[in-house]
Design an enzyme around this catalytic site. Structure first.
Site, PDB file in Angstrom:
ATOM      1  N   ASP A 157      46.039  23.067  41.881  1.00  0.00           N
ATOM      2  CA  ASP A 157      47.545  23.042  42.117  1.00  0.00           C
ATOM      3  C   ASP A 157      48.005  24.317  43.014  1.00  0.00           C
ATOM      4  O   ASP A 157      47.019  25.193  43.371  1.00  0.00           O
ATOM      5  CB  ASP A 157      47.732  23.655  40.780  1.00  0.00           C
ATOM      6  CG  ASP A 157      47.186  24.586  40.071  1.00  0.00           C
ATOM      7  OD1 ASP A 157      45.878  24.873  40.332  1.00  0.00           O
ATOM      8  OD2 ASP A 157      47.788  25.507  39.463  1.00  0.00           O
ATOM      9  N   GLU A 158      48.981  24.448  43.325  1.00  0.00           N
ATOM     10  CA  GLU A 158      49.546  25.631  43.851  1.00  0.00           C
ATOM     11  C   GLU A 158      49.296  25.800  45.361  1.00  0.00           C
ATOM     12  O   GLU A 158      49.173  27.246  45.724  1.00  0.00           O
ATOM     13  CB  GLU A 158      49.935  26.628  43.145  1.00  0.00           C
ATOM     14  CG  GLU A 158      50.690  26.361  42.005  1.00  0.00           C
ATOM     15  CD  GLU A 158      50.723  27.568  40.933  1.00  0.00           C
ATOM     16  OE1 GLU A 158      52.033  27.571  40.158  1.00  0.00           O
ATOM     17  OE2 GLU A 158      49.975  28.299  40.987  1.00  0.00           O
ATOM     18  N   CYS A 159      48.577  25.008  46.054  1.00  0.00           N
ATOM     19  CA  CYS A 159      48.254  25.365  47.441  1.00  0.00           C
ATOM     20  C   CYS A 159      49.387  25.375  48.726  1.00  0.00           C
ATOM     21  O   CYS A 159      50.479  24.455  48.325  1.00  0.00           O
ATOM     22  CB  CYS A 159      47.362  24.289  48.023  1.00  0.00           C
ATOM     23  SG  CYS A 159      45.748  24.813  47.164  1.00  0.00           S
TER      24      CYS A 159
END
Length: 676
Positions: free
Chosen positions: A313-315
């Protein structure tokens, strides 16, 4: 005037009486409302009750195994803590409680393994039967929750229960990546999970802030990135065994390719930019995958569960796109953008996970056009995202709506269902891919010291959503039963009921901080991400917003009383309770203000205490006006509403919860036609 403790005690007795009156009122109903959580699938009320005598004994028959014997001993330990009766631990041929499993569990607990049980309680004996030991473990918890004190002593009602879970995946994420969580804290929350029939511990070990598990093949990880705080592999095996005894699977998470700065302290060559400021792995290097294959292979051997979480997540793809060398790699390999590069990375990692005979789990972002169908999607984006994954052929679990670190109410969590409106449009085959959900205990703004009162008791409401029939949704019933279950959880190990008091004593240096306790009883930390906006992440966890519970039960009950008053449905006891609370909150400020200046940890509470007193004074005026039908001068009424509305916003990183309720009272008053 009654003291705060007396009011609290009377209020607790009122709640318990309400729950048991609900139960007694349904004695003759086919589907009895039991004071437990999660509610069973099917209940038939019998006649009478089973009284727990000093001679009470329990025996395991049919299939037996060491895990069941340990469960029997644990059951008796908890029953002794609740009743004070020192039960014999010996097995008697005259046992009045017989638990019988038809056959064994598999050596490594599997997703979807049979967890059903049948519990029949009469005035003479108790019979618990199940196909596997998992059902026995769950049935024992149901019996313990049914125990109550009566004029005849401790007893459980005569009842027949046929029970099984709605979803096979019922989890709690404990984040040991942002902040290290000691083994003792993990274990006591596993005890709480057992009590409410959760069956997956999602254990997260690393984030930008630290890497907290021992790797024998890559020891630089714990040597350079743990700050000296990490789990040895022996400790991990101990927790896994502890969880299995309680019918709980343990799934590890190692987030990648982002949330990985701690890795770069040990292996800076893995970073896509300089190790100090890089947000993620370099997906263009073969050395990245070689190291990950070594690490994942080691961890896959350590964790027996079939599922292995790799985050995802959240790259920020721009980090790769702005790196000239990686951008050149993307052009050479025809990757359109950073998102496509991450999809390639995910595919490579999935093959490594699969080569170690594990099934990959990842957050929403890992779902790409070429993601293997075996991958399980954990959704933080919402029910629609989960339903979309199921429609495309992927199994998934829901965590959106269950972020228990964000200080939402039990009611808000309770009303979120993995099988929401979006899932209702799916075919039965697609709906079957929705496996359940997980509550998530992130530790950005939580430590192991206050973790328990963030997890419990609200997670019991989430556990009911995962276990009980979908139509079980009544909020009044939920809150009444949650109060009882909260007390029960204290017999297991969770420390949620003592956290606030311990913090208040530390903050004040006072062994009996009565006035501070009164203030704390109606405060809550800011909701959602407002807490991070008002006080940065990873600060010391030692202030009032860390101490108080995410949901003030006193304030919630006060609001319910205010609703009844405004609706004209209040009883005399409601008026009396509202007036007593408002008077106490008003008068408490004069007692508390001299004490607050004595500690650096309480000085910023002076405006909070003052504003609560002002709100309470306004509330008493509104109460008098409503009781006597008298109007309030327009100017004074408008000024009062403005002050109360200002108190609804955070003050010193705290919410004054009675403010909204007092506004409710004010708005119900009449406005005088003449200004004065």
């Amino acid at each position: 005037m009654l003291s705060h403790q007396s009011l609290k005690s009377r209020h607790s007795r009122f709640l318990l009486a309400t729950v048991f009156s609900l139960f007694v009122g349904s004695l003759h109903a086919q589907e009895a409302v039991l004071p437990i959580m999660p509610l069973p699938a099917h209940v038939t009320r019998g006649q009478g009750e089973f009284v727990i005598q000093t001679s009470f004994t329990i025996a395991i028959t049919g299939h037996n195994e060491p895990r069941l014997e340990r469960a029997r001993q644990r059951f008796l330990d908890i029953l002794t803590r609740e009743t004070g009766i020192p039960f014999s631990r010996e097995v008697s041929s005259q046992a009045v409680f017989i638990a019988k499993a038809e056959g064994p569990s598999v050596e490594v607990q599997k997703l979807g393994e049979d967890e059903s049980y049948r519990l029949v309680i009469t005035s003479a004996d108790v019979q618990l039967t199940a196909l596997s030991p998992l059902g026995i473990l769950h049935g024992l918890q149901t019996f313990l929750q049914l125990v109550g004190v009566t004029p005849r002593g401790f007893s459980v009602p005569a009842v027949a229960i046929e029970d099984s879970p709605r979803f096979p995946w019922r989890g709690l994420l404990i984040d040991s990546g942002h902040r290290f969580v000691p083994v003792a804290a993990v274990k006591r929350n596993l005890d709480g999970m057992e009590a409410v029939k959760l069956n997956v511990l999602h254990w997260r070990f690393a984030d930008d802030q630290g890497f907290h598990i021992e790797s024998k093949k890559l020891p630089l990880l714990q040597q350079k990135a743990s700050g000296g705080l990490y789990y040895t592999q022996e400790e991990v095996r101990e927790v896994i065994a502890y969880a299995r005894d309680r019918g709980i699977r343990v799934m590890p998470e190692f987030d990648m390719p982002c949330h990985t700065r701690s890795w770069f302290l040990a292996y800076p060559e893995l970073a896509s930019r300089g190790a100090a400021d890089s947000a993620g792995f370099d997906p263009s290097k073969e050395s990245t995958y070689k190291l990950l294959a070594t690490f994942i292979g080691e961890m896959a051997a350590l964790f027996p569960d079939a599922y292995f979480h790799t985050g995802g997540d959240e790259c920020d793809p721009k980090e790769w796109e702005s790196n000239p060398r990686i951008a050149q790699y993307m052009r050479e390999h025809k990757f359109a953008n950073g998102a496509a590069l991450q999809a390639m990375f995910t595919g490579r990692v999935e093959k490594i996970v699969a080569a170690n005979k594990k099934i990959m789990v990842g957050w929403d972002e890992v779902l790409q056009p070429n993601t293997p169908k075996d991958v399980v999607i954990q959704s933080w984006r919402g029910q629609a995202s989960l339903a979309d994954a199921a429609r495309e052929g992927y199994r998934g679990v829901l965590s959106w709506g269950y972020y228990i670190d964000l200080n939402q109410s039990a009611a808000e969590h309770y009303q979120v269902d993995p099988m929401g409106d979006a899932a209702a449009k799916l075919t039965p085959e697609q709906q079957a891919r929705i496996l359940g959900g997980e509550a998530t205990m992130w530790t950005d703004i939580v430590s192991h010291e206050n973790m328990d009162n963030r997890i419990w008791p609200r997670t019991a409401a989430i556990a009911e959503r995962f276990w009980s029939p979908q139509e079980v949704r009544d909020l009044d019933s939920m809150y009444a039963r949650l109060s009882v279950v909260s007390q029960k959880l204290s017999y297991y190990g969770p420390r949620h009921k003592v956290v606030t008091e311990e913090f208040l004593e530390r903050m004040s240096g006072d062994p009996d901080p009565m006035a501070l306790r009164v203030l704390a009883s109606v405060l809550q930390p800011p909701r959602l991400y407002q807490r991070q906006e008002l006080r940065s992440d990873f600060t010391a966890i030692n202030r009032m917003d860390d101490a108080v519970e995410p949901e003030s039960e006193t304030a919630r009950q006060f609001d319910e009383i205010c609703k009844r008053i405004v609706a004209g449905k209040a009883l005399p006891a409601d008026w009396q309770q509202a007036r007593a609370w408002l008077t106490m909150w008003r008068d408490n400020d004069a007692k508390l203000q001299p004490e607050l200046a004595r500690s650096a940890l309480t000085q910023d509470l002076a405006p909070v205490s003052k504003k609560l007193a002002q709100v309470a004074e306004i509330g008493l005026g509104a109460l008098n006006a409503l009781e006597h039908g008298e109007p309030i001068a327009a100017t004074r009424r408008q000024e009062s509403i403005a002050l109360v509305q200002s108190a609804e916003k955070p003050v010193s990183v705290l919410l004054i919860m009675p403010a909204a309720s007092v506004q409710r009272l004010l708005e119900a008053t009449k406005e005088a036609s003449v200004q004065n």
